[in-house]
Write a protein that holds these residues in place. Sequence first.
Motif, PDB file in Angstrom:
ATOM      1  N   SER A   1       8.033   1.454  -8.107  1.00  0.00           N
ATOM      2  CA  SER A   1       8.933   1.554  -9.249  1.00  0.00           C
ATOM      3  C   SER A   1       8.147   1.597 -10.556  1.00  0.00           C
ATOM      4  O   SER A   1       8.455   2.410 -11.456  1.00  0.00           O
ATOM      5  N   ARG A   2       7.126   0.767 -10.677  1.00  0.00           N
ATOM      6  CA  ARG A   2       6.300   0.788 -11.895  1.00  0.00           C
ATOM      7  C   ARG A   2       5.582   2.127 -12.037  1.00  0.00           C
ATOM      8  O   ARG A   2       5.440   2.656 -13.143  1.00  0.00           O
TER       9      ARG A   2
ATOM     10  N   LEU B   1       6.303  -6.050  -2.654  1.00  0.00           N
ATOM     11  CA  LEU B   1       5.344  -5.687  -3.685  1.00  0.00           C
ATOM     12  C   LEU B   1       5.150  -4.180  -3.710  1.00  0.00           C
ATOM     13  O   LEU B   1       5.016  -3.574  -4.779  1.00  0.00           O
ATOM     14  N   ALA B   2       5.136  -3.548  -2.546  1.00  0.00           N
ATOM     15  CA  ALA B   2       5.003  -2.091  -2.491  1.00  0.00           C
ATOM     16  C   ALA B   2       6.132  -1.409  -3.254  1.00  0.00           C
ATOM     17  O   ALA B   2       5.897  -0.450  -4.014  1.00  0.00           O
TER      18      ALA B   2
ATOM     19  N   TRP C   1       4.516   3.591 -15.525  1.00  0.00           N
ATOM     20  CA  TRP C   1       3.232   4.309 -15.553  1.00  0.00           C
ATOM     21  C   TRP C   1       3.393   5.823 -15.557  1.00  0.00           C
ATOM     22  O   TRP C   1       2.394   6.547 -15.499  1.00  0.00           O
ATOM     23  N   SER C   2       4.614   6.314 -15.630  1.00  0.00           N
ATOM     24  CA  SER C   2       4.907   7.749 -15.758  1.00  0.00           C
ATOM     25  C   SER C   2       4.205   8.604 -14.706  1.00  0.00           C
ATOM     26  O   SER C   2       3.713   9.700 -14.984  1.00  0.00           O
TER      27      SER C   2
ATOM     28  N   SER D   1       0.833  -1.212   0.000  1.00  0.00           N
ATOM     29  CA  SER D   1       0.000   0.000   0.000  1.00  0.00           C
ATOM     30  C   SER D   1       0.860   1.251   0.000  1.00  0.00           C
ATOM     31  O   SER D   1       0.864   2.022   0.958  1.00  0.00           O
ATOM     32  N   PRO D   2       1.586   1.478  -1.118  1.00  0.00           N
ATOM     33  CA  PRO D   2       2.449   2.659  -1.205  1.00  0.00           C
ATOM     34  C   PRO D   2       1.758   3.892  -1.776  1.00  0.00           C
ATOM     35  O   PRO D   2       2.420   4.922  -1.975  1.00  0.00           O
TER      36      PRO D   2
END
Length: 459
Positions: free
Chosen positions: A440-441, A434-435, A446-447, A217-218
Amino acid sequence: MARDVSDSTPIGSKDELISWIAAGEKPASAFRMGTEHEKFPFYAHDLSPVPYEGRDGRGGIRHLLEGMQERLGWEPIVDDGHIIGLAGPEGGGAISLEPGGQFELSGAPVETLHDTADELANHLADVKAIAAPHGIDFVALGHSPLWTRAQTPMMPKGRYKIMANYMPKVGTRGLDMMFRTCTVQVNLDFATEADMVRKLRVSLALQPLATALFAASPFTEGKLNGLQSVRSEIWLDTDKARSGMLAFAFDEGMSYEGYVDWALDVPMYFVKRGAVYHDVAGASFRDLLAGKLAQLPGERATISDWANHLSTLFPEVRLKRFLEMRGADAGPPEMLNALPAFWVGLLYDQVALDAAWDLVKGWSAEERQALRDAVPKAGLEARIGGRMLRDLARDVLALARGGLARRARLDGAGRDETGFLAPLDAIVAQDRTLAQQLASRFEDEWSGEIAPLFPALAL
């Protein structure tokens, strides 16, 4: 939250409260696991949350429940004329709603991790089939990644109105907890009081490790929040009287009575009589037990009052007639299956359980709390006992894997349960929760836009 208990059997002493919990004892041969998970429904066309009655001609939460009722044949759970859940046959699980419309499966008690994985797959297939015609999809993370609290709908359940009124009086984040978080937990059995105490202590001490491993949950309101588990951070200022690490559980002589004494001192939310939730927020269960509750003169405590009160306590590990592991963020299906694998491997094998206790028994209450406080931001980089949590994770996962291997519960293809730990092994090997992967994505792939998360993580 699971269905409220209805049992009007009167109780009049603390001994009866203790006996009610002790009645959960089972021989190891009868141990089961029950996995619960929550997920956020959203409209795929605009990524908005799904209200109870729907919006703009699209079906809502009510339509999902009615569709699931028709598909499964489960008994509807109704609150003031509103369907707010479904009960499976013969105690075989339930579907319920969290305050902000989070859609929850409370799984049936099953014997193996293969069973719980099949249950999850079947549930997701069913609910997606019902949701698709309404343009609804689901995402499972520890915190709503996009919506403000004001944008989040409220479900029509009496106990949630009482809780929403009370939460701001005892903490700053209680409404966020109610409306914007999702978790996955597993409920596990104990054989004796001593077995309960050992499992409670080990699982409390290692709950921050589970929080780190499952951190997902970031994001808050479409932006990075600087944390790995904002859900876990929220719990630090929700209601300190009913949450936390239960330092008393490590005191000499810990027992069922020790937990009951703590529970009796946690203020109540409500007393349910028939279909009516009576707001008694802040009142003492001890007064109800003695027939001296000011808000309901003359009313005496019942079994359902006690069971429902225990369900409104939110420590990192909760004791009822079983133990509930409460530290993990919700996540994608492989993580939902990894959570019960982690705890079953540790707690349902005596060798693993004893070895886990050896790892944690030297930690002080201050060290355990400091770890709990650090994990929401630091994740696997938090430290305890001079060790980085990622290093401890390797040791604990090895114990869990050994426990599952010794259980030797095979599926039809001859595979044991150790494969369900694979996502956690990968997180530790890559040293990226995962966070951290999602953050990073967000910044690269995802800009800096949150919208691509929804189709990427849709269940």
